[in-house]
Design an enzyme around this catalytic site. Structure first.
Site, PDB file in Angstrom:
ATOM      1  N   GLY A 249       0.837  -1.194   0.000  1.00  0.00           N
ATOM      2  CA  GLY A 249       0.000   0.000   0.000  1.00  0.00           C
ATOM      3  C   GLY A 249       0.869   1.241   0.000  1.00  0.00           C
ATOM      4  O   GLY A 249       2.022   1.206   0.446  1.00  0.00           O
TER       5      GLY A 249
ATOM      6  N   GLN B  87       3.388   9.848   0.762  1.00  0.00           N
ATOM      7  CA  GLN B  87       4.669   9.125   0.829  1.00  0.00           C
ATOM      8  C   GLN B  87       5.545   9.370  -0.400  1.00  0.00           C
ATOM      9  O   GLN B  87       6.727   9.037  -0.395  1.00  0.00           O
ATOM     10  CB  GLN B  87       4.430   7.620   1.009  1.00  0.00           C
ATOM     11  CG  GLN B  87       3.803   7.286   2.352  1.00  0.00           C
ATOM     12  CD  GLN B  87       3.614   5.794   2.488  1.00  0.00           C
ATOM     13  OE1 GLN B  87       2.621   5.251   2.033  1.00  0.00           O
ATOM     14  NE2 GLN B  87       4.587   5.117   3.093  1.00  0.00           N
TER      15      GLN B  87
ATOM     16  N   CYS C 291       6.227  -0.072   7.009  1.00  0.00           N
ATOM     17  CA  CYS C 291       5.842   1.112   6.244  1.00  0.00           C
ATOM     18  C   CYS C 291       7.017   1.511   5.363  1.00  0.00           C
ATOM     19  O   CYS C 291       8.154   1.538   5.839  1.00  0.00           O
ATOM     20  CB  CYS C 291       5.497   2.239   7.220  1.00  0.00           C
ATOM     21  SG  CYS C 291       4.995   3.755   6.402  1.00  0.00           S
ATOM     22  N   LEU C 292       6.738   1.822   4.105  1.00  0.00           N
ATOM     23  CA  LEU C 292       7.821   2.199   3.187  1.00  0.00           C
ATOM     24  C   LEU C 292       8.509   3.487   3.642  1.00  0.00           C
ATOM     25  O   LEU C 292       9.634   3.745   3.239  1.00  0.00           O
ATOM     26  CB  LEU C 292       7.278   2.358   1.761  1.00  0.00           C
ATOM     27  CG  LEU C 292       6.728   1.060   1.138  1.00  0.00           C
ATOM     28  CD1 LEU C 292       6.188   1.337  -0.257  1.00  0.00           C
ATOM     29  CD2 LEU C 292       7.779  -0.028   1.102  1.00  0.00           C
TER      30      LEU C 292
ATOM     31  N   HIS D 167      -4.173   1.475   7.551  1.00  0.00           N
ATOM     32  CA  HIS D 167      -2.819   2.037   7.646  1.00  0.00           C
ATOM     33  C   HIS D 167      -2.678   3.224   6.682  1.00  0.00           C
ATOM     34  O   HIS D 167      -2.150   4.278   7.052  1.00  0.00           O
ATOM     35  CB  HIS D 167      -1.811   0.916   7.319  1.00  0.00           C
ATOM     36  CG  HIS D 167      -0.377   1.324   7.249  1.00  0.00           C
ATOM     37  ND1 HIS D 167       0.601   0.753   8.048  1.00  0.00           N
ATOM     38  CD2 HIS D 167       0.277   2.202   6.448  1.00  0.00           C
ATOM     39  CE1 HIS D 167       1.775   1.285   7.743  1.00  0.00           C
ATOM     40  NE2 HIS D 167       1.612   2.169   6.772  1.00  0.00           N
ATOM     41  N   GLU D 168      -3.188   3.071   5.458  1.00  0.00           N
ATOM     42  CA  GLU D 168      -3.018   4.130   4.451  1.00  0.00           C
ATOM     43  C   GLU D 168      -3.904   5.340   4.760  1.00  0.00           C
ATOM     44  O   GLU D 168      -3.485   6.482   4.552  1.00  0.00           O
ATOM     45  CB  GLU D 168      -3.307   3.596   3.048  1.00  0.00           C
ATOM     46  CG  GLU D 168      -2.415   2.427   2.598  1.00  0.00           C
ATOM     47  CD  GLU D 168      -0.934   2.663   2.787  1.00  0.00           C
ATOM     48  OE1 GLU D 168      -0.494   3.826   2.738  1.00  0.00           O
ATOM     49  OE2 GLU D 168      -0.208   1.665   3.006  1.00  0.00           O
TER      50      GLU D 168
ATOM     51  N   HIS E 113      -2.226   7.500   7.081  1.00  0.00           N
ATOM     52  CA  HIS E 113      -1.253   8.380   6.419  1.00  0.00           C
ATOM     53  C   HIS E 113      -1.918   9.666   5.941  1.00  0.00           C
ATOM     54  O   HIS E 113      -1.347  10.750   6.052  1.00  0.00           O
ATOM     55  CB  HIS E 113      -0.639   7.693   5.191  1.00  0.00           C
ATOM     56  CG  HIS E 113       0.563   6.845   5.482  1.00  0.00           C
ATOM     57  ND1 HIS E 113       1.711   7.356   6.037  1.00  0.00           N
ATOM     58  CD2 HIS E 113       0.804   5.531   5.260  1.00  0.00           C
ATOM     59  CE1 HIS E 113       2.607   6.376   6.158  1.00  0.00           C
ATOM     60  NE2 HIS E 113       2.083   5.243   5.694  1.00  0.00           N
TER      61      HIS E 113
HETATM   62 NI    NI Z   1       2.917   3.334   5.632  1.00  0.00          NI
END
Ligand code: NI
Length: 172
Positions: free
Chosen positions: A46, A51, A94-95, A136-137, A140
Site C-alpha cells: 500500500g 509518501q 511502512c515504506l 494504515h493508508e 497516512h
Molecule cells: Ni505506511
C-alpha cells in the site's frame, strides 16, 4: 510511469493532513500510475500519495498474496464508513519507516467508501490484509503513522533512530 522517491521518517510531510481531491484529472491519473510503479518496485502492499510528497487523499494498494493474480486498487478520498468490533493483530511495516516492524491491533473488517478515477462513488468491504492496509493508508492521509499505535517507548526509539540516520545522511 516513474518511480518517485519515498518520503522517509522523520520528514514533517508525513504529519500533514492531506487535502481532499476535488477533481480527478490527468495529473491524478499520472500520480496514481507512478504510485503503483513506486509501490510495486519497493515492494509494498500500500502507498499513500503523501509518501511520494503529494499531500492529497489518494491511496494505491494491492493485498494479493504471493503468486496470486495482482489486484491493484486506487482509492481517491477513501473513508472508513464502518468497522467490525472484532479486532485483528498484524505485524505492520511502512515504506516510509524502512526495516522497522511492529504489531498493530485494528478492526478485522471495514467498509470503505471512495471515488475511482471516473469520479464514481464505490463502496467495498475489506477484511484480512486488505483491511489492515487500507486502515494504515488512511492513517497516512491524516498525518498518522503505524508507530503511533505502538507504545510510546517503541515509538520514541524508532523516531530517534531515524533522526540520527537523517542527520548522518545530511553530512553532519
Ligand atoms: Ni505506511
Amino acid at each position: 510511469m516513474t518511480i518517485r522517491p519515498l518520503v522517509i521518517l522523520p520528514d514533517p510531510l508525513l504529519r500533514i493532513v492531506s487535502d481532499v481531491v476535488a477533481n480527478a484529472d490527468g495529473a491524478t491519473k499520472a500520480l496514481i500510475d507512478d504510485m503503483f510503479e513506486t509501490m510495486y518496485d519497493a515492494p509494498g502492499v500500500g502507498l499513500a500519495a503523501v509518501q511520494v510528497g503529494v499531500t492529497t487523499r489518494i491511496v494505491t494498494m494491492d493485498a494479493s498474496r504471493g503468486d496470486d493474480e495482482k489486484q491493484p486498487l486506487a482509492l481517491i478520498n477513501p473513508e472508513i464508513i464502518w468497522s467490525s468490533d472484532a479486532l485483528n493483530e498484524y505485524e505492520e511495516g511502512c515504506l516510509s519507516i524502512p526495516e522497522f516492524y511492529g504489531v498493530v491491533t485494528r478492526p478485522t473488517k471495514v467498509g470503505v467508501r471512495f471515488l475511482d478515477l471516473d469520479g464514481k462513488v464505490l463502496e467495498r468491504e475489506m477484511d484480512g490484509l486488505a483491511a489492515t492496509v487500507i486502515q494504515h493508508e488512511i492513517d497516512h492521509l491524516n498525518g498518522k503513522l503505524f508507530i503511533d499505535h505502538l507504545s510510546r517507548l517503541k515509538r520514541e526509539r524508532v523516531i530517534k533512530k531515524f533522526q540520527k540516520q537523517a542527520r548522518r545522511e545530511g553530512g553532519e
